[in-house]
Write an enzyme that holds these catalytic residues in place. Structure first.
Site, PDB file in Angstrom:
ATOM      1  N   ASP A 233      -5.900  -0.701  50.262  1.00  0.00           N
ATOM      2  CA  ASP A 233      -6.024  -1.894  49.420  1.00  0.00           C
ATOM      3  C   ASP A 233      -7.475  -2.344  49.287  1.00  0.00           C
ATOM      4  O   ASP A 233      -7.971  -2.578  48.183  1.00  0.00           O
ATOM      5  CB  ASP A 233      -5.183  -3.035  49.999  1.00  0.00           C
ATOM      6  CG  ASP A 233      -3.703  -2.710  50.016  1.00  0.00           C
ATOM      7  OD1 ASP A 233      -3.310  -1.696  49.400  1.00  0.00           O
ATOM      8  OD2 ASP A 233      -2.943  -3.459  50.656  1.00  0.00           O
TER       9      ASP A 233
ATOM     10  N   GLU B 106      -7.505  -8.147  58.057  1.00  0.00           N
ATOM     11  CA  GLU B 106      -6.050  -8.021  57.894  1.00  0.00           C
ATOM     12  C   GLU B 106      -5.390  -7.481  59.153  1.00  0.00           C
ATOM     13  O   GLU B 106      -4.320  -7.926  59.554  1.00  0.00           O
ATOM     14  CB  GLU B 106      -5.737  -7.125  56.698  1.00  0.00           C
ATOM     15  CG  GLU B 106      -4.270  -7.127  56.341  1.00  0.00           C
ATOM     16  CD  GLU B 106      -4.010  -7.445  54.882  1.00  0.00           C
ATOM     17  OE1 GLU B 106      -2.834  -7.459  54.504  1.00  0.00           O
ATOM     18  OE2 GLU B 106      -4.966  -7.697  54.136  1.00  0.00           O
TER      19      GLU B 106
ATOM     20  N   GLY C 293       2.916 -11.605  45.157  1.00  0.00           N
ATOM     21  CA  GLY C 293       4.044 -10.794  45.547  1.00  0.00           C
ATOM     22  C   GLY C 293       4.353  -9.662  44.598  1.00  0.00           C
ATOM     23  O   GLY C 293       5.473  -9.152  44.562  1.00  0.00           O
TER      24      GLY C 293
ATOM     25  N   SER D 171      -1.727  -6.336  45.821  1.00  0.00           N
ATOM     26  CA  SER D 171      -2.611  -6.670  46.935  1.00  0.00           C
ATOM     27  C   SER D 171      -3.590  -7.800  46.648  1.00  0.00           C
ATOM     28  O   SER D 171      -4.807  -7.642  46.681  1.00  0.00           O
ATOM     29  CB  SER D 171      -3.391  -5.435  47.412  1.00  0.00           C
ATOM     30  OG  SER D 171      -3.909  -5.677  48.704  1.00  0.00           O
ATOM     31  N   SER D 172      -3.025  -8.975  46.406  1.00  0.00           N
ATOM     32  CA  SER D 172      -3.875 -10.158  46.307  1.00  0.00           C
ATOM     33  C   SER D 172      -4.567 -10.427  47.635  1.00  0.00           C
ATOM     34  O   SER D 172      -5.658 -11.008  47.660  1.00  0.00           O
ATOM     35  CB  SER D 172      -3.033 -11.372  45.896  1.00  0.00           C
ATOM     36  OG  SER D 172      -1.968 -11.581  46.794  1.00  0.00           O
ATOM     37  N   SER D 173      -3.976  -9.982  48.752  1.00  0.00           N
ATOM     38  CA  SER D 173      -4.599 -10.219  50.056  1.00  0.00           C
ATOM     39  C   SER D 173      -5.948  -9.514  50.158  1.00  0.00           C
ATOM     40  O   SER D 173      -6.942 -10.114  50.584  1.00  0.00           O
ATOM     41  CB  SER D 173      -3.671  -9.759  51.187  1.00  0.00           C
ATOM     42  OG  SER D 173      -3.351  -8.388  51.055  1.00  0.00           O
TER      43      SER D 173
ATOM     44  N   THR E 251       0.239   6.529  53.522  1.00  0.00           N
ATOM     45  CA  THR E 251      -0.569   7.627  54.060  1.00  0.00           C
ATOM     46  C   THR E 251      -1.864   7.141  54.678  1.00  0.00           C
ATOM     47  O   THR E 251      -2.461   7.836  55.504  1.00  0.00           O
ATOM     48  CB  THR E 251      -0.914   8.644  52.956  1.00  0.00           C
ATOM     49  OG1 THR E 251      -1.579   7.964  51.884  1.00  0.00           O
ATOM     50  CG2 THR E 251       0.336   9.329  52.422  1.00  0.00           C
ATOM     51  N   ASP E 252      -2.316   5.951  54.311  1.00  0.00           N
ATOM     52  CA  ASP E 252      -3.674   5.545  54.699  1.00  0.00           C
ATOM     53  C   ASP E 252      -3.827   5.370  56.198  1.00  0.00           C
ATOM     54  O   ASP E 252      -4.753   5.906  56.808  1.00  0.00           O
ATOM     55  CB  ASP E 252      -4.141   4.316  53.923  1.00  0.00           C
ATOM     56  CG  ASP E 252      -3.208   3.128  53.999  1.00  0.00           C
ATOM     57  OD1 ASP E 252      -2.083   3.242  54.549  1.00  0.00           O
ATOM     58  OD2 ASP E 252      -3.592   2.052  53.479  1.00  0.00           O
TER      59      ASP E 252
ATOM     60  N   TYR F 155       7.100  -3.265  58.011  1.00  0.00           N
ATOM     61  CA  TYR F 155       5.852  -2.523  57.827  1.00  0.00           C
ATOM     62  C   TYR F 155       5.341  -2.057  59.195  1.00  0.00           C
ATOM     63  O   TYR F 155       4.971  -0.886  59.369  1.00  0.00           O
ATOM     64  CB  TYR F 155       4.820  -3.406  57.134  1.00  0.00           C
ATOM     65  CG  TYR F 155       3.579  -2.682  56.673  1.00  0.00           C
ATOM     66  CD1 TYR F 155       3.393  -2.369  55.334  1.00  0.00           C
ATOM     67  CD2 TYR F 155       2.591  -2.294  57.569  1.00  0.00           C
ATOM     68  CE1 TYR F 155       2.259  -1.694  54.895  1.00  0.00           C
ATOM     69  CE2 TYR F 155       1.457  -1.623  57.159  1.00  0.00           C
ATOM     70  CZ  TYR F 155       1.291  -1.327  55.825  1.00  0.00           C
ATOM     71  OH  TYR F 155       0.175  -0.658  55.404  1.00  0.00           O
TER      72      TYR F 155
END
Length: 382
Positions: free
Chosen positions: A174, A162, A122, A126-128, A34-35, A223
């Site tokens: 995130d 990102e 993984g 959301s480690s990114s 939704t973001d 995505y």
């Protein structure tokens, strides 16, 4: 972890760091895709994340070390260049450096930098974003800009990195949850603003993550495809973002949309409504209703947005039949990764073992990793 990352910095670079920062991973509680459609989301920052340590250099070299990849990379203090292959992990901090001038901030010159994570890779947590925000605070620290930079700007820097450097068309979920997290609370984001708020989490609620370690080989492309389908639907409906329309308007214009665009739009609009209903249920302390809405969210991801997988569906199917589980759904972008279960305090090893056994029976003996985590505070200089 502060001691560990400081020790790591010392062992790699032979000196003490000037700043240590931390940013948490996050659980996407509800609000799947939704973001970037301008909608609303709820997420939880957790008690695990990415730690970064940094110190300035005066020779114009930027050196990066990550414990995860066990590699040391060196670049000149010039405009960052996107990396590929085994070095692609460094694109997250490099992307932050590239983004800083766009927000009127001075990019750092030379430095030594290392990071250390206790987030399972993984896992859909959301480690990114955690890398982006811990890096941003570290770079702001050594350039003397951290105290005057609003938290919302730090979050936007991570998203910009990102989107424009790493190349993932994510929304602000995130980074927003990692940046604005608060222990014993969820983070509510109105992504159109963006506007950030916190919602108390009722006592007795527990989060369990079941990580399948499966990931579709085309996950980035899938995505991006979902993003395109949503934008296609919005354009056909005469709006810029799906949040600007409604379910009745979607149904009235159904013939204008492809079958896929219609399903993606319906998922997004119904998911925005579920976020509102979950927020209201949390305020009442009604965790059973919250759980029902989490399952409804997953079924919509499974059948309408089509970003679930057989392994994720197996976990949700098993969890909803297990005692002490309020609800479960995929967490994160989907196409593999992890499922989040919301449980009461009595959910424990016996229930975990039953879920693992059901999963292993259906997937050739494979077993998910399981993580019991708690809410935690947002990104900070430590």
């Amino acid at each position: 972890m502060k001691t560990q990352v400081t020790s790591l910095f010392r062992s790699v670079f032979g000196r003490e760091p000037e700043f240590v920062t931390r940013a948490p991973g996050r659980i996407e509680f509800i609000g799947n895709h939704t973001d970037y459609n301008g909608g609303t989301v709820l997420g939880a920052s957790i008690d695990r994340g990415v730690w970064a340590a940094i110190a300035k250099r005066d020779d114009g070299k930027r050196r990066f070390y990550s414990k995860f990849s066990d590699t040391l990379l060196e670049f000149p203090a010039t405009a960052p260049v996107r990396q590929t292959g085994d070095a692609n992990w460094v694109n997250y901090p490099l992307g932050v450096i590239a983004a800083m001038p766009a927000f009127g901030l001075r990019a750092p010159g030379g430095f030594d930098f290392c990071d250390l994570s206790d987030l399972p890779p993984g896992s859909g947590m959301s480690s990114s974003a955690a890398i982006e925000l811990s890096s941003a605070l570290a770079f702001l620290g050594i350039t003397g800009q951290v105290e005057k930079t609003p938290r919302e700007t730090v979050v936007k820097i991570g998203k910009h990195a990102e989107n424009h450097f790493v190349g993932v068309p994510c929304g602000i979920l995130d980074q927003g949850v990692s940046g604005f997290g608060k222990k014993d609370h969820l983070v509510f984001i109105d992504c159109l603003g963006p506007r950030f708020a916190t919602v108390p989490m009722p006592a007795g609620a527990h989060f369990w993550i079941f990580n399948t370690h499966t990931k579709h080989a085309l996950v980035d492309g899938l995505y991006a495809a979902r993003n395109r389908e949503c934008m296609e639907a919005a354009k056909a409906l005469g709006v810029s973002l799906l949040v600007e329309t409604s379910l009745p308007a979607l149904e009235a214009s159904r013939e204008k949309l492809s079958a896929d665009a219609y399903k993606r739009a319906r998922h997004v609009l119904e998911e925005i409504d579920r976020v509102a209903r979950v927020t209201a249920a949390l305020e009442r302390g009604d965790l059973p209703v919250v759980g029902q809405l989490l399952v409804a969210s997953h079924r919509s991801s499974q059948h309408q947005f089509e970003n679930s997988t057989g392994t994720l569906d197996t976990l949700v199917d098993a969890l909803v039949e297990t005692p002490h589980v309020y609800g479960a759904r995929l967490t994160g972008g989907g196409f593999g990764g992890a499922v989040m279960a919301l449980t009461d305090a009595a959910f424990g090893e016996a229930e975990v073992s039953a879920v693992i056994a059901a999963y292993a029976k259906k997937h050739g003996g494979a077993k998910p990793d399981v993580l019991h985590c708690q809410t935690g505070d947002g990104a900070a200089v430590m």
